[in-house]
Design a protein around this motif. Structure first.
Motif, PDB file in Angstrom:
ATOM      1  N   LYS A 186       0.824  -1.212   0.000  1.00  0.00           N
ATOM      2  CA  LYS A 186       0.000   0.000   0.000  1.00  0.00           C
ATOM      3  C   LYS A 186       0.861   1.266   0.000  1.00  0.00           C
ATOM      4  O   LYS A 186       0.535   2.237  -0.676  1.00  0.00           O
ATOM      5  CB  LYS A 186      -0.918  -0.035   1.238  1.00  0.00           C
ATOM      6  CG  LYS A 186      -1.712   1.221   1.489  1.00  0.00           C
ATOM      7  CD  LYS A 186      -2.749   1.459   0.410  1.00  0.00           C
ATOM      8  CE  LYS A 186      -3.499   2.763   0.613  1.00  0.00           C
ATOM      9  NZ  LYS A 186      -4.337   3.089  -0.536  1.00  0.00           N
ATOM     10  N   VAL A 187       1.923   1.269   0.769  1.00  0.00           N
ATOM     11  CA  VAL A 187       2.656   2.523   0.928  1.00  0.00           C
ATOM     12  C   VAL A 187       3.884   2.600   0.012  1.00  0.00           C
ATOM     13  O   VAL A 187       4.892   3.186   0.360  1.00  0.00           O
ATOM     14  CB  VAL A 187       3.024   2.804   2.411  1.00  0.00           C
ATOM     15  CG1 VAL A 187       1.773   2.974   3.248  1.00  0.00           C
ATOM     16  CG2 VAL A 187       3.893   1.698   2.993  1.00  0.00           C
TER      17      VAL A 187
ATOM     18  N   ARG B  75      -1.013   0.711  -4.678  1.00  0.00           N
ATOM     19  CA  ARG B  75      -1.051   2.047  -4.044  1.00  0.00           C
ATOM     20  C   ARG B  75      -2.465   2.537  -3.809  1.00  0.00           C
ATOM     21  O   ARG B  75      -2.753   3.210  -2.835  1.00  0.00           O
ATOM     22  CB  ARG B  75      -0.454   3.058  -5.023  1.00  0.00           C
ATOM     23  CG  ARG B  75       0.938   3.400  -4.917  1.00  0.00           C
ATOM     24  CD  ARG B  75       1.343   4.043  -6.227  1.00  0.00           C
ATOM     25  NE  ARG B  75       0.741   5.357  -6.399  1.00  0.00           N
ATOM     26  CZ  ARG B  75       1.422   6.486  -6.314  1.00  0.00           C
ATOM     27  NH1 ARG B  75       2.695   6.452  -6.063  1.00  0.00           N
ATOM     28  NH2 ARG B  75       0.834   7.635  -6.490  1.00  0.00           N
TER      29      ARG B  75
ATOM     30  N   ILE C 272      -1.537   3.610   9.543  1.00  0.00           N
ATOM     31  CA  ILE C 272      -0.795   4.442   8.584  1.00  0.00           C
ATOM     32  C   ILE C 272      -1.092   5.921   8.868  1.00  0.00           C
ATOM     33  O   ILE C 272      -0.185   6.752   8.944  1.00  0.00           O
ATOM     34  CB  ILE C 272      -1.178   4.076   7.127  1.00  0.00           C
ATOM     35  CG1 ILE C 272      -0.771   2.635   6.816  1.00  0.00           C
ATOM     36  CG2 ILE C 272      -0.542   5.043   6.137  1.00  0.00           C
ATOM     37  CD1 ILE C 272      -1.287   2.101   5.476  1.00  0.00           C
TER      38      ILE C 272
ATOM     39  N   ARG D 150       1.526   8.781  10.006  1.00  0.00           N
ATOM     40  CA  ARG D 150       1.750   9.921   9.096  1.00  0.00           C
ATOM     41  C   ARG D 150       1.446  11.249   9.807  1.00  0.00           C
ATOM     42  O   ARG D 150       2.191  12.203   9.711  1.00  0.00           O
ATOM     43  CB  ARG D 150       0.832   9.776   7.873  1.00  0.00           C
ATOM     44  CG  ARG D 150       1.352  10.468   6.625  1.00  0.00           C
ATOM     45  CD  ARG D 150       0.304  10.455   5.526  1.00  0.00           C
ATOM     46  NE  ARG D 150       0.043   9.147   4.970  1.00  0.00           N
ATOM     47  CZ  ARG D 150       0.750   8.585   3.996  1.00  0.00           C
ATOM     48  NH1 ARG D 150       1.773   9.214   3.496  1.00  0.00           N
ATOM     49  NH2 ARG D 150       0.436   7.391   3.518  1.00  0.00           N
TER      50      ARG D 150
ATOM     51  N   MET E 138       7.612   1.513   7.515  1.00  0.00           N
ATOM     52  CA  MET E 138       6.916   2.746   7.086  1.00  0.00           C
ATOM     53  C   MET E 138       7.919   3.816   6.655  1.00  0.00           C
ATOM     54  O   MET E 138       7.745   4.458   5.620  1.00  0.00           O
ATOM     55  CB  MET E 138       5.991   3.244   8.186  1.00  0.00           C
ATOM     56  CG  MET E 138       4.767   2.325   8.325  1.00  0.00           C
ATOM     57  SD  MET E 138       3.346   3.050   9.138  1.00  0.00           S
ATOM     58  CE  MET E 138       3.772   2.860  10.831  1.00  0.00           C
TER      59      MET E 138
ATOM     60  N   ILE F 267       7.248   6.959   4.204  1.00  0.00           N
ATOM     61  CA  ILE F 267       6.297   7.814   4.930  1.00  0.00           C
ATOM     62  C   ILE F 267       7.081   8.619   5.965  1.00  0.00           C
ATOM     63  O   ILE F 267       7.772   8.031   6.802  1.00  0.00           O
ATOM     64  CB  ILE F 267       5.247   6.983   5.703  1.00  0.00           C
ATOM     65  CG1 ILE F 267       4.534   6.007   4.785  1.00  0.00           C
ATOM     66  CG2 ILE F 267       4.238   7.894   6.397  1.00  0.00           C
ATOM     67  CD1 ILE F 267       3.462   5.196   5.505  1.00  0.00           C
TER      68      ILE F 267
END
Ligand code: FAD
Length: 502
Positions: A396-397, A410, A422, A426, A448, A453
């Motif tokens: 996903k990231v 994504r 997440i 963030r 992460m 991120i």
């Protein structure tokens, strides 16, 4: 209380345990059950040479060390028998973006304050030009980067193994037979079911033999012969989040020294693993058949091998997900028969171990209770959901949008539990681990941050430090790690020395 539950009435003591399947799951099950209860139970494992095992699953995580401790195995014996190397983490190459790498190691990063994790202090340091890479503050990560390893006092170094799965099963077989487990070679043709109770009563083999039992452990791999095919337990398909459904595996000769980490190299519609053992390297390309055909995946794998292939490439199909129950009636599924997410983060052998420990804790010696079954299944589902989220995170990231596969990853909608983690990180830099979860705050942070991120803010505790104090704090952690790492021998030299020692 038990009398009120009709399913507990007529409970039959468990004296005969039958394990169907002799892959990693089957022999780990035989090892645990025979070691703990071998004196009181009749244990039989049925496996079929004709069918064979899945033949992959060679990267592990640190919990396997505890498993070996429970079995009172000598570490050097295990390593010699399985041609194992040490593993300090995973190198993620091209995941964040093509050409960009990071390492997710088994170590903790920096030193936390009770109000705020180390990442807040690092974040402030980074803004002020006082901090280097996040990984520089983690011993295991630096050791992996430099290809060094040693056991350190007080178990300071967190590690796992790369091991040969076939040799591991063979090793555990010998161990289990030593504790009284019996092995029967043969193909299970029919699973006998008692219509009244819905319980399995026996396994009918191709040669006509009938193996009867009270409790059946389904370790038949993706076939899920007992739990899936016979008991009809449905499968939760998670392919909306986990796109990979095919792997091509091949072994190659070892070129150079084995590194103490798994390499996970992202490609256009999946990723490739390299698992270095003492005598060879395990390789594979795991990909989504929706986004890439087998021929292209094969070409990519073969073009990215180091060293000559030692085996013919094998294609393995799988469906990412989990059975709705792992224990039904008198059948407990352990291993691939209960589900499989995908190979990234090497969690499958860990889940075998966890479910075996659970089974030992809830072993139905005096008969199977509904409440044990419910508890077991609830715990399994809770644990797997956490692991699933962590694995989805890697996709996903990503910043990649160079192929339809990464673009879809994504943009996918992820489980709310993961989206929350997440967002929290963030927006605030915070990460929390709930009790019982496998992955630590440090794991979430390394992935992460590694995937790019960067939190929008840090905790005010970090602002209480002036520049000089913060610089001293960060510098002292880093220097201590560097001093330790520089004193470590090379991984290769240490493996050789350790495996030679009596
Ligand atoms: P199998 O190895 O398939 O064993 C099944 C057994 O059942 C065999 O002995 C077979 O002969 C027997 N059997 C089946 N049907 C019958 C029948 N009718 N009669 C008699 N016997 C029968 N896990 C990790 O932890 N780390 C990793 O790096 C990792 N990488 C992986 C990569 C891929 C591509 C895949 C697919 C899996 C990976 N895994 C990994 C998972 C890991 O391979 C498995 O968890 C592990 O090997 C256990 O498999 P198993 O014993 O459940 O099944």
């Amino acid at each position: 209380m038990q009398q009120n539950n009709p399913e507990n009435i007529g409970r039959k003591p468990v004296r005969r345990v039958v394990i169907a399947g002799g892959g990693t799951a089957g022999w780990m099950a035989a090892a645990v059950i025979s070691r703990i209860l071998g004196k009181t139970l009749d244990i039989t494992l049925v496996e079929s040479d004709e069918i064979g095992t899945v033949g992959v699953g060679e990267a592990t995580i640190p919990s396997l060390i505890q498993f070996h401790q429970l079995l009172e195995l000598n570490e050097a014996d295990v390593m010699r028998a399985t041609q194992a190397t040490f593993k300090l983490g995973i190198s993620f190459e091209n995941w964040r973006a093509p050409g960009e790498d990071y390492i997710h190691s088994f170590g903790l990063t920096g030193v936390d304050h009770w109000t705020a994790g180390f990442q807040h202090f690092w974040h402030k340091g980074r803004q002020r030009g006082l901090a280097s890479d996040f990984g520089d503050y983690c011993l295991e990560l630096r050791s992996a980067q430099l290809g060094r390893f040693a056991h350190l006092p007080n178990d300071v170094m967190n590690y796992a193994y790369h091991l040969d799965a076939t040799l591991y099963a063979r090793f555990l077989r010998k161990y289990s037979e030593g504790f009284g487990a019996k092995r029967v070679e043969g193909k299970i043709d029919q699973v006998m079911l008692d219509a009244a109770s819905g319980h399995v009563t026996g396994l009918k083999l191709g040669n006509g033999a009938l193996i009867e039992g009270d409790l059946f452990i389904d370790c038949t791999g993706f076939r899920s012969l007992l739990l899936g095919q016979t008991m009809g337990v449905e499968y939760d398909d998670w392919s909306q989040w986990l796109f990979n459904d095919t792997a091509i595996a091949v072994q190659t000769e070892l070129m150079g020294e084995p590194v103490p980490m798994t390499r996970a190299i992202a490609h256009g519609a999946g990723w490739q693993w390299r698992i270095p053992l003492q005598h060879r390297v395990g390789n594979g390309h795991v990909f989504s058949s929706k986004y890439m055909d087998g021929e292209e995946a094969m070409q990519i794998l073969l073009a990215n091998l180091q060293g000559e292939p030692l085996t013919q490439p094998r294609m393995i199909k799988f469906k990412p997900g989990q059975r709705k129950q792992s224990w039904k009636g008198n059948v407990v599924a352990i291993g691939l028969s209960s589900g499989f997410l995908e190979p990234i983060e090497s969690t499958s052998i860990h889940l075998i171990q966890r479910n075996l420990i659970r089974l030992m804790q809830m072993f139905p010696a005096d008969g199977i209770c509904r409440s044990d079954i419910d508890e077991f299944n609830t715990q399994v589902q809770r644990e797997i959901a956490h692991i699933r989220d962590f694995i989805i995170l890697h996709y996903k990231v990503t910043n990649r949008a160079d192929t339809p596969y990464w673009e879809a990853a994504r943009n996918m909608e992820v489980p709310a539990s993961l989206q929350h983690r997440i967002d929290l990180f963030r927006e605030t830099g915070r990460v929390f681990r709930t009790e019982g979860e496998l992955f630590t705050e440090s794991s979430w942070l390394q992935v992460m941050l590694g995937q790019g991120i960067m939190p929008e803010q840090h905790h005010k505790s970090a602002d209480l430090m002036g520049d000089a104090e913060l610089s001293q704090f960060l510098g002292s952690i880093r220097q201590k790690i560097e001093r330790t790492v520089q004193q470590l021998p090379s991984h290769q030299a240490y493996v050789q020395r350790f495996c030679r020692a009596e």
